[in-house]
Design a protein around this motif. Sequence first.
Motif, short mmCIF file in Angstrom:
data_model
loop_
_atom_site.label_atom_id
_atom_site.label_comp_id
_atom_site.label_asym_id
_atom_site.label_seq_id
_atom_site.Cartn_x
_atom_site.Cartn_y
_atom_site.Cartn_z
N VAL A 249 19.87 93.15 56.79
CA VAL A 249 20.17 92.48 58.06
C VAL A 249 18.85 92.10 58.73
CG1 VAL A 249 21.22 92.78 60.33
CG2 VAL A 249 22.33 93.75 58.31
N ASP A 250 18.74 90.85 59.16
CA ASP A 250 17.54 90.35 59.82
C ASP A 250 17.51 90.76 61.28
OD1 ASP A 250 15.28 88.18 59.36
OD2 ASP A 250 16.11 87.84 61.35
N SER A 251 16.31 90.81 61.84
CA SER A 251 16.18 91.19 63.26
C SER A 251 16.77 90.12 64.18
CB SER A 251 14.72 91.46 63.62
OG SER A 251 13.94 90.33 63.33
N ASP A 252 16.95 88.89 63.69
CA ASP A 252 17.58 87.82 64.49
C ASP A 252 19.10 87.89 64.45
OD1 ASP A 252 15.06 86.78 64.99
OD2 ASP A 252 15.17 85.32 63.35
N SER A 253 19.65 88.79 63.66
CA SER A 253 21.09 88.86 63.44
C SER A 253 21.84 89.36 64.67
CB SER A 253 21.36 89.79 62.26
OG SER A 253 22.73 89.79 61.94
N THR A 254 23.03 88.81 64.86
CA THR A 254 23.97 89.30 65.87
C THR A 254 25.35 89.37 65.22
OG1 THR A 254 24.60 87.11 66.69
CG2 THR A 254 22.69 88.16 67.75
N VAL A 255 26.29 90.03 65.87
CA VAL A 255 27.64 90.11 65.34
C VAL A 255 28.26 88.71 65.29
CG1 VAL A 255 29.96 91.04 65.75
CG2 VAL A 255 27.96 92.48 66.09
N GLU A 256 27.94 87.88 66.28
CA GLU A 256 28.49 86.52 66.32
C GLU A 256 27.82 85.60 65.30
OE1 GLU A 256 27.17 88.01 69.18
OE2 GLU A 256 29.12 88.80 69.74
N LYS A 257 26.54 85.82 65.00
CA LYS A 257 25.79 84.97 64.07
C LYS A 257 24.97 85.86 63.13
CE LYS A 257 23.87 80.89 63.03
NZ LYS A 257 24.44 79.61 62.83
N PRO A 258 25.62 86.42 62.09
CA PRO A 258 24.93 87.30 61.16
C PRO A 258 23.84 86.56 60.37
CG PRO A 258 27.31 87.45 60.87
CD PRO A 258 27.04 86.30 61.77
N VAL A 259 22.71 87.23 60.18
CA VAL A 259 21.60 86.68 59.39
C VAL A 259 21.16 87.75 58.40
CG1 VAL A 259 19.27 85.73 59.45
CG2 VAL A 259 20.84 85.26 61.34
N PHE A 260 21.08 87.38 57.12
CA PHE A 260 20.70 88.31 56.06
C PHE A 260 19.53 87.74 55.27
CE2 PHE A 260 25.25 88.66 56.81
CZ PHE A 260 25.41 90.02 57.00
N ASN A 261 18.61 88.61 54.86
CA ASN A 261 17.46 88.23 54.04
C ASN A 261 17.58 88.92 52.68
OD1 ASN A 261 16.23 86.80 56.15
ND2 ASN A 261 15.32 88.69 56.93
N ARG A 262 17.42 88.15 51.61
CA ARG A 262 17.46 88.77 50.28
C ARG A 262 16.19 89.59 50.08
NH1 ARG A 262 18.04 85.21 44.99
NH2 ARG A 262 15.90 84.73 45.52
N VAL A 263 16.36 90.85 49.69
CA VAL A 263 15.22 91.73 49.44
C VAL A 263 15.03 92.01 47.96
CG1 VAL A 263 15.17 92.77 51.74
CG2 VAL A 263 16.61 93.77 49.99
N VAL A 264 16.10 91.91 47.17
CA VAL A 264 16.02 92.10 45.72
C VAL A 264 17.00 91.12 45.07
CG1 VAL A 264 16.40 93.68 43.79
CG2 VAL A 264 15.46 94.55 45.93
N ALA A 265 16.49 90.33 44.13
CA ALA A 265 17.35 89.41 43.39
C ALA A 265 17.91 90.14 42.18
CB ALA A 265 16.56 88.19 42.95
N LEU A 266 19.13 89.79 41.80
CA LEU A 266 19.71 90.34 40.58
C LEU A 266 19.25 89.50 39.40
CD1 LEU A 266 23.36 91.09 41.73
CD2 LEU A 266 21.43 92.65 41.57
N LYS A 267 18.88 90.17 38.33
CA LYS A 267 18.43 89.46 37.14
C LYS A 267 19.63 89.12 36.26
CE LYS A 267 13.88 91.52 37.01
NZ LYS A 267 12.90 92.21 36.20
N GLU A 268 19.57 87.95 35.68
CA GLU A 268 20.63 87.52 34.77
C GLU A 268 20.36 88.12 33.40
OE1 GLU A 268 22.21 83.39 32.92
OE2 GLU A 268 21.66 83.41 35.03
N ASP A 269 21.41 88.62 32.78
CA ASP A 269 21.30 89.22 31.45
C ASP A 269 21.18 88.10 30.41
OD1 ASP A 269 21.46 90.64 29.11
OD2 ASP A 269 23.22 91.81 29.69
N LYS A 270 20.00 87.96 29.80
CA LYS A 270 19.76 86.88 28.85
C LYS A 270 20.65 87.00 27.62
CE LYS A 270 15.04 86.05 30.27
NZ LYS A 270 13.63 86.03 29.89
#
Length: 107
Positions: free
Chosen positions: A79-100
Amino acid sequence: MRSSIRSCVYRLLMPSYFPASPKLRHQLEAEPDWVKLLNPESLIVHHGMVEPDLAAAAAPPHRHLRPTFQFQRTGYFAVDSDSTVEKPVFNRVVALKEDKEKKTLGR
């Protein structure tokens, strides 16, 4: 009837500079306009929809406690520090790797 699904913003953060190389330091020293070396795709902002429970959990976080969630097939988001219940904001911290292996099997 009011919809219970809410709009949200989610940000995909990438490295700010192009892939590091032994020459990067020399490039930074040689290029007076270092902004040219920045990755223009270091911040990708998407707009999406979230369920009410996730929106409620996206209230502005305490300074040191940032709730994290796994978005299906995308990664883990905080959850980002700019986030509110009315306007949620999320930052990706870890990407999922695709299984080759699965990709080559066509699954």
